[in-house]
Write a protein that holds these residues in place. Structure first.
Motif, PDB file in Angstrom:
ATOM      1  N   ILE A   1      24.630  -6.139   6.463  1.00  0.00           N
ATOM      2  CA  ILE A   1      26.079  -6.577   7.508  1.00  0.00           C
ATOM      3  C   ILE A   1      25.690  -8.288   8.874  1.00  0.00           C
ATOM      4  O   ILE A   1      26.320  -7.930   9.712  1.00  0.00           O
ATOM      5  N   HIS A   2      24.501  -7.930   9.552  1.00  0.00           N
ATOM      6  CA  HIS A   2      23.246  -9.320  10.225  1.00  0.00           C
ATOM      7  C   HIS A   2      23.248 -10.160   9.554  1.00  0.00           C
ATOM      8  O   HIS A   2      21.845 -10.814  10.043  1.00  0.00           O
ATOM      9  N   HIS A   3      23.430 -10.888   8.548  1.00  0.00           N
ATOM     10  CA  HIS A   3      22.241 -11.277   8.145  1.00  0.00           C
ATOM     11  C   HIS A   3      22.918 -12.825   8.583  1.00  0.00           C
ATOM     12  O   HIS A   3      21.658 -14.172   8.186  1.00  0.00           O
TER      13      HIS A   3
ATOM     14  N   GLY B   1      27.726 -18.867   8.960  1.00  0.00           N
ATOM     15  CA  GLY B   1      27.349 -19.077   7.673  1.00  0.00           C
ATOM     16  C   GLY B   1      25.550 -20.010   7.047  1.00  0.00           C
ATOM     17  O   GLY B   1      25.192 -18.996   6.679  1.00  0.00           O
ATOM     18  N   SER B   2      25.545 -19.906   8.817  1.00  0.00           N
ATOM     19  CA  SER B   2      24.031 -20.172   8.603  1.00  0.00           C
ATOM     20  C   SER B   2      23.361 -19.100   8.796  1.00  0.00           C
ATOM     21  O   SER B   2      23.924 -17.541   9.549  1.00  0.00           O
ATOM     22  N   ALA B   3      21.741 -18.413   8.139  1.00  0.00           N
ATOM     23  CA  ALA B   3      21.233 -17.541   8.221  1.00  0.00           C
ATOM     24  C   ALA B   3      20.928 -17.272   9.504  1.00  0.00           C
ATOM     25  O   ALA B   3      20.012 -17.952   9.942  1.00  0.00           O
TER      26      ALA B   3
ATOM     27  N   CYS C   1      33.491 -11.476   7.842  1.00  0.00           N
ATOM     28  CA  CYS C   1      33.580 -10.904   9.183  1.00  0.00           C
ATOM     29  C   CYS C   1      34.167 -11.140   9.819  1.00  0.00           C
ATOM     30  O   CYS C   1      35.136 -11.939   9.484  1.00  0.00           O
ATOM     31  N   PHE C   2      33.705 -10.119  11.203  1.00  0.00           N
ATOM     32  CA  PHE C   2      34.558 -10.181  12.039  1.00  0.00           C
ATOM     33  C   PHE C   2      33.077 -10.304  13.304  1.00  0.00           C
ATOM     34  O   PHE C   2      31.722  -9.806  13.582  1.00  0.00           O
TER      35      PHE C   2
END
Length: 878
Positions: A413-415, A420-422, A454-455
């Protein structure tokens, strides 16, 4: 036989189980003993630090108290032209310094002596009963300082009598610092002249400057010129610390060893050592160390504390109690378990009960967890999910706990970040909670749902400790999508408000221009007619036009004034303004009006009249004129106006104000009407048609007073009198010379001046007005005109006028661009430019003056002011 064998085997199994419990008990006892040892050590360390901090506060408090006494001594000497030895002794005795400040060696005064006065000083002192007196050490110096008073004047202190402390570098540095900064200073480590061959101690001295009475001491140069001497106190450090610490015993078992160093820890800087005869190795790992600074007006003492961590009886007793209690409990538990295991039924019942309790505890925990509105989950040290509540599962878009249990929550959930960057796990604040053992709170990141969306979220991550050991983290988060939408709406609303405020300013600027342009013709031509030959009826009519026009112009100005204050565009230039001069000037302005109505104006004489207040001079004039005009307008026939000033007691936060009151005799104001006084366009006296007004004056006064940090109010007795008052901070001393203002307008009645004026203006009425003024009053001045700004530079170059009059709102380009072109052209840059514009906005005026305009005259024109401006430049150029 078989039955007995089974029982024997069961007994052996039960014995092994009981032994296993005993071993576990012993292991737990060792663990608890270690934990207790750490806890006791932490408490001892905490107690040790608190004691050290208490001593640090005591030392600092004593230095502060001693500084206050020295300040009092300095004030005592400075207040008198000369202090006798008996007076100094009396001051010392009455100050009760020996009792209040034990350990202080003395309390003295060192006088500054010039080289030319040295011999006379020595002879005078010898005649006063000290035949052997001299200033020591001897030598040729620009000036000398001599200790002339030192109480108690006995014992060791007699050795310091006549000593020139300024001759020694360390003392001199402290004395100069005290003098230049006008503060209490503390010297570095010295050997006091009071020392003998016995019980030699390190010494320090505290100094306070004494300045000559009545001399300014605001700058370093002034303080050096005004220095008279120093009040000081010498300290033998062992005696001083004994006086500060009292009976606090540092020499018991487990003692705290205190050393005091000056500025840095080195042998030469050691001032005090509680156990100088002991041999304590500060590098010993078995000792605690703590360094606490005492910063006193630029001087730093370092309090260095050490304490051995071994040898504490209480420390070992507590650990032994825990250890042996654990062993005894483990042994008792061994026998208890052995007894319980003898009956399998009882053991099963106990097991079932424990299982039931565990299930109930888990159910209660999950019930509490699921009742929370926030989403909550737990992770172990690897980041794998250990528990969640229902809100967490639903918010993340999963169906049940099993889809999350044991999964790595960062990967799940936090990748990634919002773009969108890692998201590197090393930068993850959720993981930092248990890696760095500290809580974290983040409000600007996103979490990812099961469907890949995502939120935005706000989350808190707390380290999870079990028996003092970190086991993971508990994470709480909320979806802040709605909050983000509201914040965006608020930002849009703020931008709209700013836009509306800007449009309001533009509207006011345009309205000011549009209203002032026709007013220019009305007032200007009315003034010209009034200056000509008129019969009485015509004169009355023109006066009516002028009065009504002036009233309308006042309304325009007041609307712009109050709008500017509310928008925060009004700027203030604060200075020290002398009250009596300012008030007298304003009274002179309103006196003709007061005399015509038979009203007596009195300014009550008071010492407070000669004080200064911190205010904007022009705005203060506006406030006083408005209140004085009201006091006259709303007065009775043959009434009275009284102006007085009054210094008020200091406020709770030590602010010093002075009040200016203006009282008039009149009908007064009822209590019901007073709250309406300062409302815009509210005129309580409008029932009297003779009194003109807009109802904006008092509203502007109130906003100006409060904008400049003052207070305003009104008090009234119906049928008798009304008092308006306002307050500003007053300034104690002012070293500046007041500029003498000349507000009178001198009309230059010189119609013989010759010259050329170029007037750039597109309004025909404004052009004709200026043309008529010059034809009537300055017929020898030639007027050239044009309506387009682009022709200005060419015309100026061709005709070389003495002055250029420039309107701003031109049909082709703005007047500011015309002024810029004139300034950039070498042939026209020296021709003075005066702006004639209906735009009276302060921002516009400031910009044009900064751009190079010589003056800015707002329409409608005042003919006398206009002619004075014309004569100034044409006369100067002729």
């Amino acid at each position: 036989m078989i039955f007995r064998s089974e029982n024997k085997i069961a007994s052996i199994n039960n014995l092994f189980k009981a032994l296993a419990i005993l071993i576990v008990g012993i292991i737990l006892t060792i663990y608890v003993t270690i934990y207790t040892k750490r806890s006791v050590e932490m408490n001892l360390k905490k107690d040790y630090e608190e004691v050290c901090k208490e001593l640090n506060v005591k030392v600092f408090t004593r230095l502060q108290s001693q500084a206050e006494v020295l300040r009092a001594g300095s004030a005592f000497v400075e207040a008198s032209d000369s202090v006798t030895r008996n007076e100094w002794k009396k001051f010392y005795d009455e100050s009760n310094i020996r009792k209040e400040l034990p350990g202080v060696l003395g309390f003295g005064y060192s006088m500054l002596i010039s080289k030319n006065e040295l011999q006379q000083h020595i002879q005078t002192t010898r005649k006063n009963g000290f035949p052997d007196y001299t200033v020591k050490p001897t030598g040729d110096r620009p000036f000398y300082t001599s200790i002339i008073y030192l109480e108690p004047f006995e014992g060791r202190n007699l050795r310091a009598f006549g000593y020139d402390m300024y001759s020694e570098p360390i003392r001199r540095k402290a004395m100069e610092y005290a003098r230049d900064s006008d503060i209490v200073s503390l010297s570095g480590k010295v050997l006091l002249v009071q020392e003998t061959n016995k019980d030699v101690q390190s010494g320090t001295l505290m100094y306070v400057p004494v300045f000559k009475k009545g001399m300014a001491v605001n700058t370093v140069e002034q303080r050096r010129a005004a220095i008279k001497g120093w009040v000081y106190s010498p300290h033998r450090m062992n005696d001083l610390m004994q006086g500060i610490l009292g009976k606090w015993d540092l020499k018991i078992d487990g003692r705290i060893h205190l050393q005091i160093y000056d500025d840095s820890i080195c042998k030469n800087n050691l001032l005090f050592d509680t156990q100088s005869e002991d041999s304590i190795n500060h590098k010993d790992l078995s000792s605690r160390e703590l360094m606490l600074p005492v910063n006193f007006n630029g001087t730093k003492w370092i309090l260095f504390f050490t304490q051995p961590t071994v040898g504490n009886i209480y420390f070992y007793n507590k650990i032994l109690v825990v250890f042996f209690s654990g062993i005894v409990i483990s042994v008792l538990l061994f026998f208890l378990i052995l007894s319980l295991l003898s009956t399998s039924q009882r053991a099963n019942e106990i097991a079932e009960q424990l299982t039931s309790d565990l299930n109930q505890s888990r159910e209660g925990f999950m019930l509490l967890l699921n009742s929370a509105a926030e989403s909550i989950y737990g992770i172990d040290m690897n980041g794998n999910c250990t528990f969640t509540n229902i809100s967490c599962i639903k918010t993340l878009g999963y169906e049940d706990f099993e889809q999350l249990h044991g999964k790595n929550m960062h990967d799940l959930i936090h990748h990634s970040c919002a773009d969108g960057s890692a998201m590197n796990v090393k930068d993850c604040f959720i993981f930092k909670a248990f890696k760095e053992e500290t809580r974290s709170h983040v409000v600007d990141e996103v979490l990812w749902r099961a469907d890949g969306s995502c939120f935005p979220c706000e989350y808190w991550s707390y380290p999870l400790f079990i028996h003092g050991e970190i086991k993971g983290a508990v994470v709480t988060f909320i979806d802040i999508t709605e909050r983000k939408i509201i914040e965006e709406k608020l930002k849009e609303a703020l931008n709209e408000a700013k836009k509306a405020n800007f449009e309001k300013s533009e509207f006011l600027s345009r309205m000011s221009h549009e209203l002032r342009t026709p007013m220019n013709s009305i007032i200007g031509f009315s003034q010209l007619l009034n200056m000509g030959e008129l019969n009485p009826k015509q004169k009355i009519g023109i006066n009516h036009i002028l009065n009504s026009s002036t009233h309308l112009l006042s309304l325009i100005n007041e609307v712009l004034d109050i709008s500017g204050i509310e928008a925060g565009r009004t700027t203030f230039s604060y200075e020290a303004v002398k009250l009596n001069k300012m008030i007298n000037e304003m009274i002179e302005i309103i006196m003709p009006q007061a005399v015509s109505l038979g009203i007596d104006v009195e300014f009550i004489d008071s010492p407070d009249n000669y004080m200064y207040i911190s205010s904007d001079r022009l705005r203060l004039k506006q406030i006083l004129l408005n209140l004085l005009n009201n006091a006259i307008k709303y007065n009775i026939e043959n009434g009275k106006v009284v102006v007085k000033t009054e210094k008020l007691p200091p406020t709770i936060d030590n602010q010093n104000y002075i009040r200016i009151s203006i009282t008039n005799t009149g009908l007064g104001i009822s209590k019901e009407e007073i709250p309406k006084l300062f409302n815009p366009f509210e005129r309580l006296g409008n029932n009297d048609s003779r009194i003109e007004g807009t109802g904006l004056g008092l509203s502007i006064v109130k906003k100006l007073v409060e904008a400049m940090g003052g207070n305003i109010g009104v008090e009234s007795i119906a049928g008798e009198e009304t008092t308006f008052w306002f307050e500003f901070l007053y300034v104690e001393e002012v070293d500046i010379e007041e500029e003498v203002e000349n507000n009178s307008i001198e009309t230059i009645e010189n119609s013989s001046n010759k010259g050329t004026i170029l007037y750039i203006e597109d309004n025909i009425a404004s052009f004709e007005l200026v043309e008529e003024i010059l034809l009537s009053e300055r017929p020898n001045i030639k007027l050239l005109t044009d309506s387009l700004g682009v022709h200005t530079v060419q015309l100026a170059f061709k005709y070389s006028p003495n002055l250029i009059l420039l309107d701003l709102d031109l049909p082709d380009i703005h007047g500011s661009e015309v002024l810029k072109q004139l300034q950039e052209n070498n042939n026209t840059k020296d021709i003075p430019v005066v702006i004639l514009s209906a735009d009276a906005m302060p921002k516009q005026i400031k910009e044009m003056m900064n751009a190079g305009a010589k003056n800015y005259i707002t329409k409608p024109l005042d003919i006398i002011t206009f002619l004075n401006e014309i004569d100034k430049w044409v006369k100067r150029s002729a």
